[in-house]
Design an enzyme around this catalytic site. Structure first.
Site, PDB file in Angstrom:
ATOM      1  CG  LEU A  39     -28.692  47.838  70.479  1.00 50.15           C
ATOM      2  CD1 LEU A  39     -29.771  46.758  70.549  1.00 50.15           C
ATOM      3  CD2 LEU A  39     -27.691  47.485  69.388  1.00 50.15           C
ATOM      4  CG  ASP A  40     -27.687  53.519  65.933  1.00 45.05           C
ATOM      5  OD1 ASP A  40     -27.369  54.290  66.857  1.00 45.05           O
ATOM      6  OD2 ASP A  40     -26.938  53.234  64.983  1.00 45.05           O
ATOM      7  N   PRO A  41     -32.021  53.290  67.194  1.00 50.06           N
ATOM      8  CG  PRO A  41     -33.210  55.294  67.440  1.00 50.06           C
ATOM      9  CD  PRO A  41     -31.822  54.757  67.206  1.00 50.06           C
ATOM     10  CB  VAL A  43     -29.830  48.437  65.710  1.00 52.21           C
ATOM     11  CG1 VAL A  43     -29.118  47.116  65.955  1.00 52.21           C
ATOM     12  CG2 VAL A  43     -29.078  49.281  64.687  1.00 52.21           C
TER      13      VAL A  43
END
EC number: 5.4.99.25
Length: 294
Positions: A39-41, A43
């Site tokens: 997961l992107d930071p 998100v």
């Protein structure tokens, strides 16, 4: 025995997936920890964490994911979300829900997608975000085939920078940031991802997740059973004799099996103990991951 199992973690914003793994390694004092799906930071939401022997099961988790997110039209950024530099803006007062609904079908099914300029996708052995930090972003991003099963409109807010909230069911490797960018391009106004939350991933659901903040406050880490996220696989139960031989690495016959060759299966003994993952081949169950060795 050391800690093992799965953790259905609710990742907060601002944490990388690696940050979460590192924190759980310290909390559980266990080095063998991995995650299922970065997961992107920015998100939030479901981040499956595998602990101990569960790390060997990560390749067999279901690939489906569900996201709830908001796309902001009339804005293009360097990262395809709000963390990047603004590249262009446009008025979207003319944009309608009907135009959105007409454009969405072209993004369903198996589609070709280019990842964001800042992402974990590798180009010539280096991740795109590493190249971006050095100002060496490639002129042509790689195309990848991804699958989006459904896009459901949750809310439409018209205006000079219109916003669309959606629920998306997709396969592994799909970038919702890219979807926001590409949908905005099709509509002629540009688009970027304003917010994103993963509500389901790899057999885990947000409703049963544990917020990382609770663990940081001292709550016990809830470890889930090794076979919990594997219920999508067929089940094979072996007798006492054949289960012992299977755990020694021998392929065992599966009576009356109608499973296709190469199909992964969950393997149990007669007492219901989960032994690991097998693969069907010519009526035999071959060991792939043996968890309960003799």
């Amino acid at each position: 025995m050391s800690s093992e199992g799965f953790v259905n973690l609710d990742k907060p914003a601002g944490w990388t997936s690696h940050d979460c793994v590192a924190k759980l390694r310290r909390l559980l004092r266990e080095r063998r920890i991995g995650h299922g799906g970065t997961l992107d930071p920015a998100v939030t939401g479901v981040l499956p964490i595998a602990v101990g022997r569960a790390t060997r099961l990560l390749p067999y988790l279901p690939s489906g994911k569900t996201y709830v997110g908001t796309i902001r039209f009339g804005l293009q950024t360097s990262t395809d979300d709000l963390t990047g530099d603004r590249l262009a803006e446009a008025d979207t007062s003319h944009l309608s829900r009907e135009a959105i609904e007409a454009a969405l079908p072209q993004f369903l099914g198996h589609i070709q997608q280019q990842p964001p300029q800042v992402s974990a996708v590798q180009v010539q052995g280096q991740r795109l975000y590493q190249l971006a930090r050095r100002g060496e972003a490639p002129t042509e991003l790689p195309w990848r085939t991804v699958e989006i099963q459904s896009i459901r409109i949750l809310q439409w807010r018209s205006g000079s920078q219109a916003e669309l909230s959606v629920e998306i069911h997709c396969g592994a490797g799909t970038y919702i940031r890219s979807l926001a960018r590409d949908l905005g391009a099709v509509l002629g106004v540009g688009g970027t991802l304003a917010e994103l939350r993963r509500t389901a991933s790899s057999g885990f659901d947000l409703n049963q997740s544990t917020p990382l903040t609770e663990l940081l406050d001292g709550a016990a880490v809830p470890l889930l059973a090794l076979d919990l996220p594997l219920q999508h696989l067929a089940k094979v139960q072996l007798s006492a004799e054949t289960s012992d031989r299977w755990r020694q690495g021998q392929a065992m016959p599966v009576p009356d099996s109608v499973l296709p060759d190469a199909a992964p299966v969950r393997v149990y003994d007669l007492n219901g103990q989960f032994l690991g993952i097998g693969a069907i081949a010519a009526g035999l169950c071959k060991p792939k991951v043996v968890l309960a060795a003799l």
